[in-house]
Design a protein around this motif. Structure first.
Motif, short mmCIF file in Angstrom:
data_model
loop_
_atom_site.label_atom_id
_atom_site.label_comp_id
_atom_site.label_asym_id
_atom_site.label_seq_id
_atom_site.Cartn_x
_atom_site.Cartn_y
_atom_site.Cartn_z
N ILE A 24 9.07 -37.86 -8.04
CA ILE A 24 10.20 -38.66 -7.55
C ILE A 24 9.76 -39.45 -6.32
O ILE A 24 9.17 -38.89 -5.39
N ASP A 25 10.08 -40.73 -6.32
CA ASP A 25 9.76 -41.62 -5.20
C ASP A 25 11.01 -41.79 -4.34
O ASP A 25 11.97 -42.44 -4.74
N GLY A 26 11.00 -41.18 -3.16
CA GLY A 26 12.15 -41.24 -2.27
C GLY A 26 12.44 -42.61 -1.70
O GLY A 26 13.49 -42.80 -1.06
N ARG A 27 11.56 -43.58 -1.93
CA ARG A 27 11.80 -44.96 -1.49
C ARG A 27 12.54 -45.78 -2.53
O ARG A 27 12.87 -46.95 -2.28
N ALA A 28 12.81 -45.18 -3.69
CA ALA A 28 13.39 -45.94 -4.80
C ALA A 28 14.89 -46.20 -4.64
O ALA A 28 15.45 -47.02 -5.35
N TRP A 29 15.53 -45.50 -3.73
CA TRP A 29 16.95 -45.71 -3.49
C TRP A 29 17.22 -45.58 -1.99
O TRP A 29 16.46 -44.93 -1.28
N PRO A 30 18.29 -46.20 -1.49
CA PRO A 30 18.60 -46.09 -0.06
C PRO A 30 19.23 -44.74 0.27
O PRO A 30 20.19 -44.33 -0.39
N THR A 55 4.49 -23.75 -14.46
CA THR A 55 5.93 -23.94 -14.52
C THR A 55 6.32 -25.33 -13.99
O THR A 55 5.61 -25.89 -13.16
N PRO A 56 7.43 -25.87 -14.47
CA PRO A 56 7.82 -27.22 -14.04
C PRO A 56 8.18 -27.26 -12.56
O PRO A 56 8.65 -26.27 -11.99
N ARG A 57 7.96 -28.40 -11.95
CA ARG A 57 8.26 -28.55 -10.53
C ARG A 57 8.52 -30.01 -10.21
O ARG A 57 8.35 -30.89 -11.06
N VAL A 58 8.94 -30.25 -8.98
CA VAL A 58 9.17 -31.61 -8.47
C VAL A 58 8.16 -31.92 -7.39
O VAL A 58 7.86 -31.06 -6.54
N GLU A 59 7.63 -33.11 -7.41
CA GLU A 59 6.85 -33.62 -6.29
C GLU A 59 7.57 -34.86 -5.77
O GLU A 59 7.66 -35.88 -6.44
N LEU A 60 8.14 -34.73 -4.56
CA LEU A 60 8.91 -35.79 -3.95
C LEU A 60 8.12 -36.41 -2.81
O LEU A 60 7.63 -35.71 -1.91
N THR A 61 7.98 -37.72 -2.82
CA THR A 61 7.27 -38.43 -1.76
C THR A 61 8.13 -39.59 -1.28
O THR A 61 9.02 -40.07 -2.00
N GLY A 62 7.87 -40.03 -0.07
CA GLY A 62 8.47 -41.26 0.42
C GLY A 62 9.88 -41.19 0.95
O GLY A 62 10.44 -42.21 1.34
N LEU A 63 10.51 -39.98 0.97
CA LEU A 63 11.86 -39.87 1.50
C LEU A 63 11.80 -39.89 3.01
O LEU A 63 11.23 -38.98 3.63
N GLU A 64 12.35 -40.91 3.62
CA GLU A 64 12.27 -41.07 5.06
C GLU A 64 13.63 -40.79 5.68
O GLU A 64 14.64 -41.37 5.29
N VAL A 65 13.65 -39.89 6.67
CA VAL A 65 14.88 -39.52 7.33
C VAL A 65 14.91 -40.04 8.76
O VAL A 65 15.89 -39.93 9.45
#
Length: 363
Positions: free
Chosen positions: A283-289, A353-363
């Protein structure tokens, strides 16, 4: 108030009488609430259920609903400590929608149509006005989801809850034709993740939210720091979005391989629940605001991006897994149904096992 009754002897009369009302339970108030909510339940009628109240149980006719070889699915949930915000703000209009949403969104992720709903409303002292507002919200949620409110339970339990407190639980049953059940085996590397916008916090993470607000001295009645045109309570109480109409339509159009309702555990813990082994969701955390509410929470709480994504939906309330060849058509379908949609990632091959790799989410 303490109610006392004398010992009764043959030659003595009763000084005071014990009654259920003296003990704190007002049967008349309960009857008034039932009469007030009967039209609300009736407004949720649908094929298979007449949505009348008053019997000991509710009935649903699957054949009348059009099913030939159905599987039944059931889900139960509550609203959690979001209720504490509703109670503090004396605003009970939306938590019923939350209650329905938390159940029916969990049904549609397997391709099921929610058919019926029952609620459990428990309080220390029954307020007919608050109860009617709550049930009106439940009825509205049922109308949005297309399911019938066929019954429920209102429990007045003095001593169990403090004055003004109450709790809610919901139970929903849905159906899907046997060959229409969404199963993770159809998901493969290369599939695309579409994120559907949330309506705010929905009904998760409020223990942390309330702690932050209390510790920082914020007032629920004051303007929201991130949305000054509304109060903080209004911003926090926005109801959980019901995704049933848009998602069910996309499923029946053959556009969906999998759906993940983003509830407790956020963007990190929920997607793996619908993925097969040896895959990951990138998941690309930059893909949505990132909505201002979540930025504000991260700022006042010093919450890091990963913790934020493991606690809250961060603006994505539902994730749809679609084939790359269907991504454009699925996006168009969701947008036509009123959803805000972003392409937020892909399924990749991985080991274990399945997992999520999340990058780019800026807080």
């Amino acid at each position: 108030m303490l109610y006392i009754v004398s010992k009764l002897y043959p030659s003595e009369g009763i000084i005071n009488r014990y009654t259920y009302k003296n003990a704190g339970v007002d049967i008349d108030a309960g009857d008034r609430l039932v009469e007030a909510i009967k039209p609300l339940a009736a407004s949720t009628r649908r094929p298979g259920a007449n949505a009348t109240l008053g019997g000991f149980s509710g009935l649903f006719d699957l054949r009348a609903a059009g099913y030939q070889d159905p599987l039944l699915l059931a889900a139960t949930d509550g609203v959690g400590t979001k209720l504490k915000v509703a109670i503090a703000a004396d605003c009970h209009d939306y938590v019923g929608i939350d209650l329905v949403a938390m159940c029916v969104n969990d049904l549609v992720v397997q391709g099921a149509e929610p058919l019926l709903f029952l609620d459990y409303y428990a309080t220390g002292k029954l307020s007919v006005a608050a109860g009617e507002a709550i049930i009106a919200g439940i009825a509205e949620g049922c109308r949005q989801a297309g399911c019938a409110l066929i019954g429920g339970e209102t429990a007045e339990m003095p001593g169990m809850y403090r004055d003004g407190d109450y709790d809610l639980a919901g139970f929903s049953v849905g159906a899907v034709e046997r060959d229409g059940l969404l199963q993770m085996s159809g998901i493969t590397p290369g599939d695309v993740l579409l994120g559907l916008a949330s309506n705010g916090l929905h009904a998760n993470g409020f223990s942390l939210v309330r702690r932050l607000i209390e510790d920082m001295g914020h007032d629920y009645a004051a303007p929201a720091p991130f949305a000054p045109d509304i109060s903080l309570a209004e911003a926090l109480l926005r109801p959980t979005k019901i995704y049933v109409p848009s998602c069910l339509g996309a499923v029946r159009a053959g556009l969906i391989k999998g759906l993940s309702h983003i509830t407790g555990g956020g963007l990190i813990e929920n997607p793996p629940r619908v993925l097969p082994d040896d895959t990951l969701a990138r998941i690309d955390g930059r893909a949505w605001p990132l909505p201002p509410l979540f930025k504000w929470l991260a700022k006042i709480g010093g919450i890091e991006a990963l913790d934020l994504a493991r606690t809250f939906n961060c603006g994505i309330g539902m994730i749809a897994v679609v084939g790359a060849e269907d991504a454009a058509a699925a996006t168009a379908h969701f947008e036509a149904a009123g959803e805000t949609v972003w392409s937020i990632g892909v399924i990749e091959a991985a080991s274990g096992t399945p997992r999520v790799e999340l990058t780019g989410l800026e807080v």
